[in-house]
Write a protein that holds these residues in place. Sequence first.
Motif, PDB file in Angstrom:
ATOM      1  N   MET A 253       0.835  -1.229   0.035  1.00  0.00           N
ATOM      2  CA  MET A 253       0.061  -0.051   0.021  1.00  0.00           C
ATOM      3  C   MET A 253       0.812   1.154  -0.138  1.00  0.00           C
ATOM      4  SD  MET A 253      -2.907  -1.403   2.689  1.00  0.00           S
ATOM      5  CE  MET A 253      -3.975  -0.051   2.196  1.00  0.00           C
ATOM      6  N   ARG A 254       0.745   2.111  -0.876  1.00  0.00           N
ATOM      7  CA  ARG A 254       1.602   3.095  -1.334  1.00  0.00           C
ATOM      8  C   ARG A 254       1.022   4.458  -1.280  1.00  0.00           C
ATOM      9  NH1 ARG A 254       3.946   0.392  -6.759  1.00  0.00           N
ATOM     10  NH2 ARG A 254       4.935  -1.593  -6.078  1.00  0.00           N
ATOM     11  N   ASN A 255       1.622   5.234  -0.171  1.00  0.00           N
ATOM     12  CA  ASN A 255       1.163   6.485  -0.157  1.00  0.00           C
ATOM     13  C   ASN A 255      -0.349   6.925  -0.243  1.00  0.00           C
ATOM     14  OD1 ASN A 255       3.886   7.717  -0.165  1.00  0.00           O
ATOM     15  ND2 ASN A 255       3.849   7.239  -2.412  1.00  0.00           N
ATOM     16  N   ILE A 256      -0.874   6.225   0.713  1.00  0.00           N
ATOM     17  CA  ILE A 256      -2.425   6.143   0.585  1.00  0.00           C
ATOM     18  C   ILE A 256      -2.950   7.197   1.583  1.00  0.00           C
ATOM     19  CG2 ILE A 256      -4.381   4.888   1.559  1.00  0.00           C
ATOM     20  CD1 ILE A 256      -2.998   3.294  -0.629  1.00  0.00           C
ATOM     21  N   THR A 257      -3.859   8.023   0.895  1.00  0.00           N
ATOM     22  CA  THR A 257      -4.559   9.228   1.452  1.00  0.00           C
ATOM     23  C   THR A 257      -6.204   9.215   1.375  1.00  0.00           C
ATOM     24  OG1 THR A 257      -2.895  10.765   0.607  1.00  0.00           O
ATOM     25  CG2 THR A 257      -4.779  11.791   1.017  1.00  0.00           C
ATOM     26  N   LYS A 258      -6.697   9.389   2.630  1.00  0.00           N
ATOM     27  CA  LYS A 258      -8.154   9.449   2.543  1.00  0.00           C
ATOM     28  C   LYS A 258      -8.564  10.739   3.639  1.00  0.00           C
ATOM     29  CE  LYS A 258     -12.375   8.245   2.651  1.00  0.00           C
ATOM     30  NZ  LYS A 258     -13.138   8.189   1.285  1.00  0.00           N
ATOM     31  N   GLU A 259      -9.650  11.420   2.813  1.00  0.00           N
ATOM     32  CA  GLU A 259     -10.151  12.426   3.407  1.00  0.00           C
ATOM     33  C   GLU A 259     -11.734  12.418   3.803  1.00  0.00           C
ATOM     34  OE1 GLU A 259      -9.253  16.251   1.653  1.00  0.00           O
ATOM     35  OE2 GLU A 259      -7.115  15.609   1.175  1.00  0.00           O
ATOM     36  N   PHE A 260     -12.125  12.747   4.877  1.00  0.00           N
ATOM     37  CA  PHE A 260     -13.373  13.031   5.178  1.00  0.00           C
ATOM     38  C   PHE A 260     -13.610  14.419   5.441  1.00  0.00           C
ATOM     39  CE2 PHE A 260     -12.446   8.571   6.985  1.00  0.00           C
ATOM     40  CZ  PHE A 260     -13.275   7.997   6.410  1.00  0.00           C
ATOM     41  N   PRO A 261     -15.065  14.764   5.320  1.00  0.00           N
ATOM     42  CA  PRO A 261     -15.320  16.410   5.624  1.00  0.00           C
ATOM     43  C   PRO A 261     -14.722  16.980   6.664  1.00  0.00           C
ATOM     44  CG  PRO A 261     -17.347  15.235   4.835  1.00  0.00           C
ATOM     45  CD  PRO A 261     -16.111  14.279   5.062  1.00  0.00           C
ATOM     46  N   GLY A 262     -13.701  17.822   6.605  1.00  0.00           N
ATOM     47  CA  GLY A 262     -13.041  18.370   7.729  1.00  0.00           C
ATOM     48  C   GLY A 262     -11.872  17.609   8.433  1.00  0.00           C
TER      49      GLY A 262
ATOM     50  N   SER B  93     -21.107  17.471  15.150  1.00  0.00           N
ATOM     51  CA  SER B  93     -22.497  17.146  14.044  1.00  0.00           C
ATOM     52  C   SER B  93     -21.696  15.975  13.320  1.00  0.00           C
ATOM     53  CB  SER B  93     -22.635  18.377  13.227  1.00  0.00           C
ATOM     54  OG  SER B  93     -21.636  18.935  12.523  1.00  0.00           O
ATOM     55  N   THR B  94     -20.568  15.444  13.715  1.00  0.00           N
ATOM     56  CA  THR B  94     -20.008  14.139  13.156  1.00  0.00           C
ATOM     57  C   THR B  94     -20.922  13.010  13.594  1.00  0.00           C
ATOM     58  OG1 THR B  94     -17.727  15.283  12.876  1.00  0.00           O
ATOM     59  CG2 THR B  94     -17.971  12.913  12.672  1.00  0.00           C
ATOM     60  N   GLN B  95     -21.170  12.202  12.755  1.00  0.00           N
ATOM     61  CA  GLN B  95     -22.011  10.929  12.882  1.00  0.00           C
ATOM     62  C   GLN B  95     -20.694  10.087  13.734  1.00  0.00           C
ATOM     63  OE1 GLN B  95     -23.129   8.587   9.536  1.00  0.00           O
ATOM     64  NE2 GLN B  95     -25.067   9.808   9.372  1.00  0.00           N
ATOM     65  N   ILE B  96     -21.356   9.464  14.887  1.00  0.00           N
ATOM     66  CA  ILE B  96     -20.413   8.631  15.699  1.00  0.00           C
ATOM     67  C   ILE B  96     -19.820   7.701  15.187  1.00  0.00           C
ATOM     68  CG2 ILE B  96     -22.170   7.107  16.669  1.00  0.00           C
ATOM     69  CD1 ILE B  96     -20.914   7.619  19.579  1.00  0.00           C
ATOM     70  N   ARG B  97     -20.586   6.933  14.110  1.00  0.00           N
ATOM     71  CA  ARG B  97     -20.049   5.706  13.403  1.00  0.00           C
ATOM     72  C   ARG B  97     -18.853   5.999  12.640  1.00  0.00           C
ATOM     73  NH1 ARG B  97     -24.313   4.467   8.900  1.00  0.00           N
ATOM     74  NH2 ARG B  97     -24.385   5.987   7.726  1.00  0.00           N
ATOM     75  N   SER B  98     -18.546   7.283  12.252  1.00  0.00           N
ATOM     76  CA  SER B  98     -17.102   7.653  11.635  1.00  0.00           C
ATOM     77  C   SER B  98     -16.150   7.621  12.552  1.00  0.00           C
ATOM     78  CB  SER B  98     -17.554   9.017  10.869  1.00  0.00           C
ATOM     79  OG  SER B  98     -17.609   9.946  11.676  1.00  0.00           O
ATOM     80  N   LEU B  99     -16.293   7.676  13.803  1.00  0.00           N
ATOM     81  CA  LEU B  99     -15.120   7.777  14.706  1.00  0.00           C
ATOM     82  C   LEU B  99     -14.510   6.432  15.017  1.00  0.00           C
ATOM     83  CD1 LEU B  99     -16.334   9.889  17.656  1.00  0.00           C
ATOM     84  CD2 LEU B  99     -15.326  10.982  15.471  1.00  0.00           C
ATOM     85  N   SER B 100     -13.282   6.438  15.567  1.00  0.00           N
ATOM     86  CA  SER B 100     -12.475   5.092  15.691  1.00  0.00           C
ATOM     87  C   SER B 100     -13.200   4.573  17.106  1.00  0.00           C
ATOM     88  CB  SER B 100     -11.096   5.389  16.256  1.00  0.00           C
ATOM     89  OG  SER B 100     -11.087   6.071  17.448  1.00  0.00           O
ATOM     90  N   GLY B 101     -13.242   3.287  17.375  1.00  0.00           N
ATOM     91  CA  GLY B 101     -13.640   2.488  18.208  1.00  0.00           C
ATOM     92  C   GLY B 101     -13.418   3.177  19.700  1.00  0.00           C
ATOM     93  N   GLY B 102     -12.188   3.751  19.943  1.00  0.00           N
ATOM     94  CA  GLY B 102     -11.947   4.135  21.180  1.00  0.00           C
ATOM     95  C   GLY B 102     -12.532   5.388  21.306  1.00  0.00           C
ATOM     96  N   ASN B 103     -12.459   6.325  20.283  1.00  0.00           N
ATOM     97  CA  ASN B 103     -13.365   7.472  20.597  1.00  0.00           C
ATOM     98  C   ASN B 103     -14.772   7.176  20.594  1.00  0.00           C
ATOM     99  OD1 ASN B 103     -11.494   9.888  20.449  1.00  0.00           O
ATOM    100  ND2 ASN B 103     -10.700   8.863  18.316  1.00  0.00           N
ATOM    101  N   GLN B 104     -15.387   6.472  19.879  1.00  0.00           N
ATOM    102  CA  GLN B 104     -16.753   6.047  20.377  1.00  0.00           C
ATOM    103  C   GLN B 104     -17.108   5.740  21.808  1.00  0.00           C
ATOM    104  OE1 GLN B 104     -18.007   2.919  17.903  1.00  0.00           O
ATOM    105  NE2 GLN B 104     -17.639   4.047  15.883  1.00  0.00           N
ATOM    106  N   GLN B 105     -15.942   5.014  22.357  1.00  0.00           N
ATOM    107  CA  GLN B 105     -16.150   4.604  23.897  1.00  0.00           C
ATOM    108  C   GLN B 105     -16.152   5.742  24.731  1.00  0.00           C
ATOM    109  OE1 GLN B 105     -17.128   1.933  24.847  1.00  0.00           O
ATOM    110  NE2 GLN B 105     -15.519   0.518  26.291  1.00  0.00           N
ATOM    111  N   LYS B 106     -15.199   6.779  24.285  1.00  0.00           N
ATOM    112  CA  LYS B 106     -15.038   7.980  25.206  1.00  0.00           C
ATOM    113  C   LYS B 106     -16.201   8.700  25.303  1.00  0.00           C
ATOM    114  CE  LYS B 106     -10.374   8.477  24.414  1.00  0.00           C
ATOM    115  NZ  LYS B 106      -9.062   9.453  23.742  1.00  0.00           N
TER     116      LYS B 106
END
Length: 499
Positions: free
Chosen positions: A9-18, A394-407
Amino acid sequence: MEQPALLEMRNITKEFPGVKALDGVSLTVRPGTVHALMGENGAGKSTLMKCLFGIYAKNAGTIVLDGKEVDFKSSKEALENGVAMVHQELNQALTRSVMDNLWLGRYPKVAGLMVSESVMRKRTREIFEELDVHVDPKAIMSTLPVSQRQMVEIAKAVSYNAKIIVFDEPTSSLTEAEVEHLFRIINMLKERGCGIIYISHKMDEILRISDEVTIMRDGQWVATRHAKDLTMEEIIKLMVGRELTNRFPPKDNKPGEVILEVEHLAGKYTRLKDASFQLRKGEVLGIAGLDGSGRTEVLENLFGAMTKESGTIRLHGKEIKNKTPREAIKNGFALLTEERRATGIFGIRDIKENTVISNLKSYLAGGFCLSDKKMKEDTDWAIQAMHIKTPSQSTQIRSLSGGNQQKVIIGRWLLTKPEVLLLDEPTRGIDVGAKYEIYQLILDLAKEGKGVIMVSSEMPELLGICDRILVMSGGVLAGEVDARNTSQEEILTLAAKYV
């Protein structure tokens, strides 16, 4: 001489709003090796794997599998091309059988028309025998404990004869014996030439099972090293960007008078047969036990999430019933459940709604109107206090990492100002830095006079954070130990007492 890469996997970039979730991340996996992927919650580990698995479309970068460039548009396409993934959050058809879950979307058919249950059953048994998995193929998924459901998911991934298998926090719900079983399966896959990507926050596991380790931080690649050249301290420093000298905060809470008395608690249609104990003001009380021992059922019966068959619960000397979760919340109880995706979060709702949902009465601003200003203020407090990594409320909680959901869930319950906080695996799937923050929060709550009851599969965690530890075995309270004067051996001996 190193083997040629099975996956690049080379130079993978992924952007979400914000937010830029991945910023030019590279990963190389060789055949017959285990490549660990580590980083704090929100570092981008799961996002990188979802780009590989066709769940997310990457914005830039190249993926080469077995010498051929690929760009999967769906998980089905990834599976058909030899990439399988065991997800951290189980997403199974709970009302269907084990067999159905294993072959969903690829049922064996007779004459291309009729589904053949006999062929399904035969193939399921063959896979389970090969992997030494002891689960009834006809059992309904919802009737199985989380650990067995996890083993079914692992067997499903192996059944695809994949070249690359991603394990995302595979041991978070497994007992020590089941972890050993998983490691035997992984070693068998290595011998076949399979490439394993292993995501975990458990550093002792990483150092034991891995050949190479890649560490990420804030969506970027930090380092790739041979596992034999790393120590736990070096991994932590690379992950968090600073020294973390102590794994647990100092236990400076002082338990006071008894606030909760539980006598002969037993659950209807559950494993819980008999448990009697007391909880003191300002105390952190741990519950240990093997999978299926009834430890989770203790919390669920106290919270009214399961039907109590018998027993008495007294808070400040007054008997309470807690027949429903609503009644339990009214009485000052809060429960953080073991499976956040299934029973903890409202996935399609935003951070603010997930934070305030258990405390809506306090936001009433006349009639049926809710004070948006007050809800935003409390959500801001939770984000700051829990160090939640999110672009906005206003970010959907399902888009957070598992640990941040727990928090978010922990912040939600703290806003209800509970007197008794029930925590079921509160640090499951959470990185070492965030774990320390949660431990400190638990101890701070104890210092404020709250009573905390905590179930955990990790004995060092119970020993490091609790004052006393109850040990469940076969649905019965087998014993109680002082966390400062006990050992893992004593706890395990009690845990096996009635098995």
